[in-house]
Every structure is written in structure tokens, then in C-alpha cells.
Design an enzyme around this catalytic site. Structure first.
Site, PDB file in Angstrom:
ATOM      1  N   HIS A 276       0.856  -1.188   0.000  1.00 22.03           N
ATOM      2  CA  HIS A 276       0.000   0.000   0.000  1.00 22.03           C
ATOM      3  C   HIS A 276       0.896   1.244   0.000  1.00 22.03           C
ATOM      4  O   HIS A 276       2.116   1.137   0.180  1.00 22.03           O
ATOM      5  CB  HIS A 276      -0.940   0.001   1.218  1.00 22.03           C
ATOM      6  CG  HIS A 276      -0.256   0.073   2.538  1.00 22.03           C
ATOM      7  ND1 HIS A 276      -0.119  -1.005   3.388  1.00 22.03           N
ATOM      8  CD2 HIS A 276       0.369   1.101   3.158  1.00 22.03           C
ATOM      9  CE1 HIS A 276       0.537  -0.636   4.472  1.00 22.03           C
ATOM     10  NE2 HIS A 276       0.854   0.639   4.365  1.00 22.03           N
TER      11      HIS A 276
HETATM   12  P1  TYD Z   1      -1.472  -2.900   7.531  1.00 19.18           P
HETATM   13  O1  TYD Z   1      -1.113  -1.446   7.583  1.00 19.18           O
HETATM   14  O2  TYD Z   1      -2.161  -3.376   6.294  1.00 19.18           O
HETATM   15  O3  TYD Z   1      -0.168  -3.793   7.786  1.00 19.18           O
HETATM   16  P2  TYD Z   1       1.100  -4.071   6.856  1.00 19.18           P
HETATM   17  O4  TYD Z   1       1.285  -2.903   5.958  1.00 19.18           O
HETATM   18  O5  TYD Z   1       2.222  -4.278   7.804  1.00 19.18           O
HETATM   19  O6  TYD Z   1       0.879  -5.315   6.092  1.00 19.18           O
HETATM   20  O7  TYD Z   1      -2.317  -3.230   8.814  1.00 19.18           O
HETATM   21  C1  TYD Z   1      -2.676  -4.559   9.143  1.00 19.18           C
HETATM   22  C2  TYD Z   1      -3.908  -4.503  10.021  1.00 19.18           C
HETATM   23  O8  TYD Z   1      -3.616  -3.828  11.241  1.00 19.18           O
HETATM   24  C3  TYD Z   1      -5.067  -3.766   9.375  1.00 19.18           C
HETATM   25  O9  TYD Z   1      -6.257  -4.460   9.741  1.00 19.18           O
HETATM   26  C4  TYD Z   1      -5.059  -2.412  10.032  1.00 19.18           C
HETATM   27  C5  TYD Z   1      -4.478  -2.701  11.390  1.00 19.18           C
HETATM   28  N1  TYD Z   1      -3.690  -1.571  11.925  1.00 19.18           N
HETATM   29  C6  TYD Z   1      -4.152  -0.882  13.028  1.00 19.18           C
HETATM   30  O10 TYD Z   1      -5.227  -1.157  13.568  1.00 19.18           O
HETATM   31  N2  TYD Z   1      -3.400   0.153  13.513  1.00 19.18           N
HETATM   32  C7  TYD Z   1      -2.226   0.499  12.957  1.00 19.18           C
HETATM   33  O11 TYD Z   1      -1.550   1.442  13.444  1.00 19.18           O
HETATM   34  C8  TYD Z   1      -1.754  -0.221  11.815  1.00 19.18           C
HETATM   35  C9  TYD Z   1      -0.451   0.114  11.153  1.00 19.18           C
HETATM   36  C10 TYD Z   1      -2.520  -1.256  11.319  1.00 19.18           C
END
Ligand code: TYD
Length: 136
Positions: free
Chosen positions: A53
Site C-alpha cells: 500500500h
Molecule cells: P497494515 O497497515 O495493512 O499492515 P502491513 O502494511 O504491515 O501489512 O495493517 C494490518 C492490520 O492492522 C489492518 O487491519 C489495520 C491494522 N492496523 C491498526 O489497527 N493500527 C495500525 O496502526 C496499523 C499500522 C494497522
């Protein structure tokens, strides 16, 4: 002078003596944004690809506090790859970069400092949408 609008590695200040090392991230040193959130990734399977993303406004500083992983960044026209494997280096990730984190070693942990609180509307999770957005 570090340009926080471009990605790159920066030194993380550390105090090292015969008892080990203590890394420090505090206001402006070295992250020149309000640290509104800290999160960390751990227990990541070796074949997992995290991220996939971009953010519209968020600045981040990513540190491999344990183990190693690869961060690939793409601003729609340029691709960069960083091998993070040392707690004394941090990767600055400005807004507007599609990022993937992969090749996690066993026991790897990614510590992330973020300039904003969690905001799902700041994410772009579709690559084609990201490319259109980045060309505006
Ligand atoms: P995501 O940002 O997609 O993780 P990555 O980029 O590491 O793969 O987030 C994964 C999940 O965690 C998603 O359901 C959103 C949640 N999340 C939070 O609740 N708070 C946060 O600060 C972050 C970064 C993610």
C-alpha cells in the site's frame, strides 16, 4: 541535511558500551515529525509480503530492531530496494511511496515510527489507483 521528502537510510543514535547498545528515537532526533504512533511487526512468516500500500500524508521511520527484511519502495516512476538488517539504521519512508516488506528472517522485528495516528483513509491499497494518484 536529511531530505525527509525522499527515502533513504539514516543513522539511529545509539549509546554503546561493554553492556550492549541502546538505540534512541526522540523528538527530532532523528525523526523530525511528531511521533503520533509506534507500531511493530513480529512473528512474520518468511514467505509473507507485508505492506502493499501507499500513504497520502504519512511519514514513517522503519527500523529492523531484530533480524532482517527487505523494503521495496516505488513512487510510480522509480523503484528502490533497502535491505534492513541493523538496529543502528532507519529507513525514512515519505508519503507517496508504494511499499512492500518481504524476506523476513526468523525472529525479525520491524519497529515503525509514524507521524500520524492510524487513519484508514490515508491508505491507497490498489496499485493502479496509486499510479493514477501519483501522476496527479
Ligand atoms: P497494515 O497497515 O495493512 O499492515 P502491513 O502494511 O504491515 O501489512 O495493517 C494490518 C492490520 O492492522 C489492518 O487491519 C489495520 C491494522 N492496523 C491498526 O489497527 N493500527 C495500525 O496502526 C496499523 C499500522 C494497522
Amino acid at each position: 541535511m536529511t531530505n525527509w521528502d525522499t527515502p533513504g537510510l539514516i543513522d539511529i543514535p545509539a549509546v554503546r558500551d561493554h553492556l550492549g547498545a541502546l538505540g534512541v528515537v526522540e523528538k527530532d532526533l532523528p525523526f523530525p515529525f511528531p511521533i503520533k504512533r509506534v507500531y511493530f511487526l513480529y512473528d512474520v512468516p518468511a514467505d509473507a509480503v507485508r505492506g502493499s500500500h501507499a500513504h497520502k500524508e504519512l511519514h514513517q521511520l522503519i527500523i529492523a530492531v531484530s533480524g532482517s527484511f527487505i523494503v521495496e519502495l516505488d513512487n510510480g516512476s522509480e523503484k528502490l530496494s533497502f535491505d534492513l538488517h541493523s538496529p543502528d539504521k532507519g529507513l525514512r519512508v515519505p508519503p507517496g511511496y508504494w511499499r512492500t516488506l518481504s524476506n523476513f528472517s526468523g525472529g525479525a522485528a520491524a519497529l515503525v515510527f509514524a507521524s500520524e495516528e492510524y487513519d484508514p483513509t490515508d491508505y491507497i491499497r490498489d496499485y493502479d489507483e496509486f499510479v493514477s494518484w501519483s501522476q496527479k
